[in-house]
Design a protein around this motif. Structure first.
Motif, PDB file in Angstrom:
ATOM      1  N   GLY A   1       0.790  -1.225   0.000  1.00 16.50           N
ATOM      2  CA  GLY A   1       0.000   0.000   0.000  1.00 16.50           C
ATOM      3  C   GLY A   1       0.820   1.271   0.000  1.00 16.50           C
ATOM      4  N   ASP A   2       2.133   1.161   0.107  1.00 14.56           N
ATOM      5  CA  ASP A   2       2.985   2.346   0.155  1.00 14.56           C
ATOM      6  C   ASP A   2       3.742   2.508  -1.156  1.00 14.56           C
ATOM      7  OD1 ASP A   2       4.465   4.386   2.117  1.00 14.56           O
ATOM      8  OD2 ASP A   2       5.973   3.408   0.857  1.00 14.56           O
ATOM      9  N   LEU A   3       3.732   3.717  -1.711  1.00 16.02           N
ATOM     10  CA  LEU A   3       4.354   3.980  -3.003  1.00 16.02           C
ATOM     11  C   LEU A   3       5.857   3.696  -2.981  1.00 16.02           C
ATOM     12  CD1 LEU A   3       4.318   5.056  -5.895  1.00 16.02           C
ATOM     13  CD2 LEU A   3       4.513   7.373  -4.961  1.00 16.02           C
ATOM     14  N   THR A   4       6.523   4.108  -1.912  1.00 13.66           N
ATOM     15  CA  THR A   4       7.967   3.898  -1.836  1.00 13.66           C
ATOM     16  C   THR A   4       8.308   2.414  -1.845  1.00 13.66           C
ATOM     17  OG1 THR A   4       8.287   5.952  -0.615  1.00 13.66           O
ATOM     18  CG2 THR A   4      10.034   4.304  -0.457  1.00 13.66           C
TER      19      THR A   4
ATOM     20  N   ARG B   1       6.527   0.049  -3.118  1.00 14.21           N
ATOM     21  CA  ARG B   1       6.274  -0.479  -4.467  1.00 14.21           C
ATOM     22  C   ARG B   1       7.426  -0.119  -5.407  1.00 14.21           C
ATOM     23  NH1 ARG B   1       0.963   1.528  -3.493  1.00 14.21           N
ATOM     24  NH2 ARG B   1       1.186   3.129  -5.095  1.00 14.21           N
ATOM     25  N   ARG B   2       8.006   1.073  -5.233  1.00  8.17           N
ATOM     26  CA  ARG B   2       9.156   1.453  -6.054  1.00  8.17           C
ATOM     27  C   ARG B   2      10.348   0.546  -5.781  1.00  8.17           C
ATOM     28  NH1 ARG B   2      10.449   7.468  -4.938  1.00  8.17           N
ATOM     29  NH2 ARG B   2      12.133   7.005  -6.418  1.00  8.17           N
ATOM     30  N   LEU B   3      10.541   0.192  -4.515  1.00  5.07           N
ATOM     31  CA  LEU B   3      11.628  -0.728  -4.178  1.00  5.07           C
ATOM     32  C   LEU B   3      11.409  -2.096  -4.826  1.00  5.07           C
ATOM     33  CD1 LEU B   3      12.090   0.182  -0.406  1.00  5.07           C
ATOM     34  CD2 LEU B   3      13.795   0.517  -2.212  1.00  5.07           C
ATOM     35  N   LEU B   4      10.150  -2.572  -4.782  1.00  6.35           N
ATOM     36  CA  LEU B   4       9.848  -3.852  -5.434  1.00  6.35           C
ATOM     37  C   LEU B   4      10.055  -3.763  -6.942  1.00  6.35           C
ATOM     38  CD1 LEU B   4       6.640  -4.942  -3.482  1.00  6.35           C
ATOM     39  CD2 LEU B   4       8.931  -5.896  -3.278  1.00  6.35           C
ATOM     40  N   ASP B   5       9.694  -2.613  -7.530  1.00  9.71           N
ATOM     41  CA  ASP B   5       9.926  -2.430  -8.960  1.00  9.71           C
ATOM     42  C   ASP B   5      11.413  -2.495  -9.285  1.00  9.71           C
ATOM     43  OD1 ASP B   5       7.384  -2.275 -10.038  1.00  9.71           O
ATOM     44  OD2 ASP B   5       7.187  -0.129  -9.659  1.00  9.71           O
ATOM     45  N   CYS B   6      12.235  -1.898  -8.430  1.00  3.26           N
ATOM     46  CA  CYS B   6      13.684  -1.940  -8.652  1.00  3.26           C
ATOM     47  C   CYS B   6      14.187  -3.379  -8.638  1.00  3.26           C
ATOM     48  CB  CYS B   6      14.405  -1.125  -7.577  1.00  3.26           C
ATOM     49  SG  CYS B   6      14.128   0.658  -7.673  1.00  3.26           S
ATOM     50  N   LEU B   7      13.686  -4.185  -7.704  1.00  2.00           N
ATOM     51  CA  LEU B   7      14.106  -5.578  -7.625  1.00  2.00           C
ATOM     52  C   LEU B   7      13.531  -6.403  -8.770  1.00  2.00           C
ATOM     53  CD1 LEU B   7      13.841  -6.186  -3.781  1.00  2.00           C
ATOM     54  CD2 LEU B   7      15.896  -5.782  -5.135  1.00  2.00           C
ATOM     55  N   ARG B   8      12.346  -6.007  -9.233  1.00  2.30           N
ATOM     56  CA  ARG B   8      11.761  -6.716 -10.371  1.00  2.30           C
ATOM     57  C   ARG B   8      12.623  -6.538 -11.616  1.00  2.30           C
ATOM     58  NH1 ARG B   8       8.370  -4.963 -14.272  1.00  2.30           N
ATOM     59  NH2 ARG B   8       8.035  -2.993 -13.165  1.00  2.30           N
ATOM     60  N   VAL B   9      13.181  -5.352 -11.780  1.00  6.40           N
ATOM     61  CA  VAL B   9      14.029  -5.071 -12.937  1.00  6.40           C
ATOM     62  C   VAL B   9      15.394  -5.723 -12.794  1.00  6.40           C
ATOM     63  CG1 VAL B   9      15.198  -3.234 -14.221  1.00  6.40           C
ATOM     64  CG2 VAL B   9      12.834  -2.920 -13.473  1.00  6.40           C
ATOM     65  N   SER B  10      15.967  -5.641 -11.575  1.00  2.00           N
ATOM     66  CA  SER B  10      17.290  -6.204 -11.332  1.00  2.00           C
ATOM     67  C   SER B  10      17.330  -6.744  -9.912  1.00  2.00           C
ATOM     68  CB  SER B  10      18.379  -5.145 -11.532  1.00  2.00           C
ATOM     69  OG  SER B  10      19.662  -5.675 -11.265  1.00  2.00           O
TER      70      SER B  10
ATOM     71  N   THR C   1      15.967   1.346   4.770  1.00  3.39           N
ATOM     72  CA  THR C   1      16.028   0.156   5.620  1.00  3.39           C
ATOM     73  C   THR C   1      14.697  -0.104   6.303  1.00  3.39           C
ATOM     74  OG1 THR C   1      18.402   0.449   6.023  1.00  3.39           O
ATOM     75  CG2 THR C   1      17.174  -0.895   7.612  1.00  3.39           C
ATOM     76  N   GLN C   2      14.044   0.968   6.776  1.00  2.00           N
ATOM     77  CA  GLN C   2      12.745   0.811   7.429  1.00  2.00           C
ATOM     78  C   GLN C   2      11.710   0.230   6.468  1.00  2.00           C
ATOM     79  OE1 GLN C   2      12.012   4.780   8.870  1.00  2.00           O
ATOM     80  NE2 GLN C   2      13.276   4.497  10.696  1.00  2.00           N
ATOM     81  N   HIS C   3      11.704   0.731   5.231  1.00  2.00           N
ATOM     82  CA  HIS C   3      10.764   0.204   4.235  1.00  2.00           C
ATOM     83  C   HIS C   3      11.096  -1.246   3.879  1.00  2.00           C
ATOM     84  CE1 HIS C   3       8.352   3.735   3.390  1.00  2.00           C
ATOM     85  NE2 HIS C   3       9.444   4.468   3.309  1.00  2.00           N
ATOM     86  N   LEU C   4      12.370  -1.551   3.739  1.00  2.00           N
ATOM     87  CA  LEU C   4      12.765  -2.917   3.403  1.00  2.00           C
ATOM     88  C   LEU C   4      12.429  -3.886   4.533  1.00  2.00           C
ATOM     89  CD1 LEU C   4      16.180  -2.209   1.663  1.00  2.00           C
ATOM     90  CD2 LEU C   4      14.156  -3.229   0.584  1.00  2.00           C
ATOM     91  N   ASP C   5      12.538  -3.428   5.772  1.00  2.00           N
ATOM     92  CA  ASP C   5      12.175  -4.284   6.901  1.00  2.00           C
ATOM     93  C   ASP C   5      10.700  -4.689   6.830  1.00  2.00           C
ATOM     94  OD1 ASP C   5      14.697  -4.282   7.946  1.00  2.00           O
ATOM     95  OD2 ASP C   5      14.317  -2.721   9.438  1.00  2.00           O
TER      96      ASP C   5
END
Length: 264
Positions: free
Chosen positions: A14-17, A19-28, A48-52
């Protein structure tokens, strides 16, 4: 427990940031914290907080390589959401959940010059470490959920064979046991019979117990090319789903999951 896990997944998505992190991992896939921070223009502490939160939701898996922590997209909770929720709706109604489906890629290709795992898959099983270890190494059990019997004494340096269960007993895959630390870690080479060990791919099974469940992480490295990546990205989730079903219910899935073809 299931609803609690789903809440974590929906909260994370539900958080845009995030989702952006997941998009980065989806690409690479398989990126360090620093690499992710540079792409989302964010301080390390905030990232780090978002990744946690993504890790707690099991949407991201962390694999240590030396001093680095590499982050991988994990498709398992997204697949579970697809099974429970998405299949209940017609395709025209799925636009709001498009992000979930596009983030469900189940592979991680990397430059062959690095030691970054080419593929990472994580699943949680209601079982003990000893039960999971036995399921990975017992010939009769592997024959039930894999359709092939994995045969070896599972000592470092020993050969292992992936034998057909039909009358031929043919060996389709073999390799060498590199590490065997029962019941937590098993490392094997994986390739065509007769192929030199240093030319085979490398598979690591990591078994981590937590109370009444086990987290099983499978990494598959040194893949030859894109075709090999596609094959194992289709095969590992199916095999491990069958293993999970066998340990949790006493029986494998009613149909062989690897026979299902992905939809486009």
């Amino acid at each position: 427990m299931v609803d609690d896990q789903e809440n974590r997944v929906f909260k994370a998505l539900g958080d845009l940031t995030r989702r952006r992190l997941l998009d980065c991992l989806r690409v690479s896939d398989g990126q360090t914290l620093g690499e992710l921070c540079s792409q989302v223009d964010m301080a390390r502490q905030s990232a780090t907080q978002h990744l946690d939160i993504l890790v707690q939701a099991n949407l991201v898996t962390v694999v240590r390589r030396g001093r680095e922590r590499l982050h991988f997209l994990n498709p398992v909770p997204i697949h579970e959401i697809q099974t429970r929720w998405i299949s209940q709706f017609d395709m025209p109604r799925l636009e709001a959940l498009d992000l979930i489906t596009t983030q469900a890629e189940e592979y991680a290709m990397t430059d062959q010059s690095t030691t970054v795992p080419s593929y990472v898959y994580v699943t949680y099983i209601r079982a003990t470490s000893e039960q999971v270890w036995r399921a990975l190494t017992d010939a009769d059990l592997t024959a039930r959920y894999w359709g092939h019997a994995n045969v070896s004494d599972w000592q470092p340096g020993s050969r292992w064979e992936h034998r057909r269960t039909d009358a031929t007993g043919a060996v389709d895959v073999d390799g060498t046991v590199i590490e065997s630390d029962q019941p937590t870690r098993l490392v094997i080479t994986f390739g065509a019979p007769g192929e030199p060990a240093d030319e085979q791919s490398l598979v690591t099974f990591l078994v981590e117990a937590h109370d009444d469940i086990v987290r099983l992480t499978v990494t598959h490295e040194r893949l030859a090319d894109e075709n090999a990546r596609g094959e194992i990205a289709h095969g590992w989730p199916a095999v491990l789903a069958n293993l999970k079903s066998l340990l949790e219910t006493g029986d494998v899935l009613p149909q062989s999951p690897w026979e299902m073809q992905p939809t486009n």
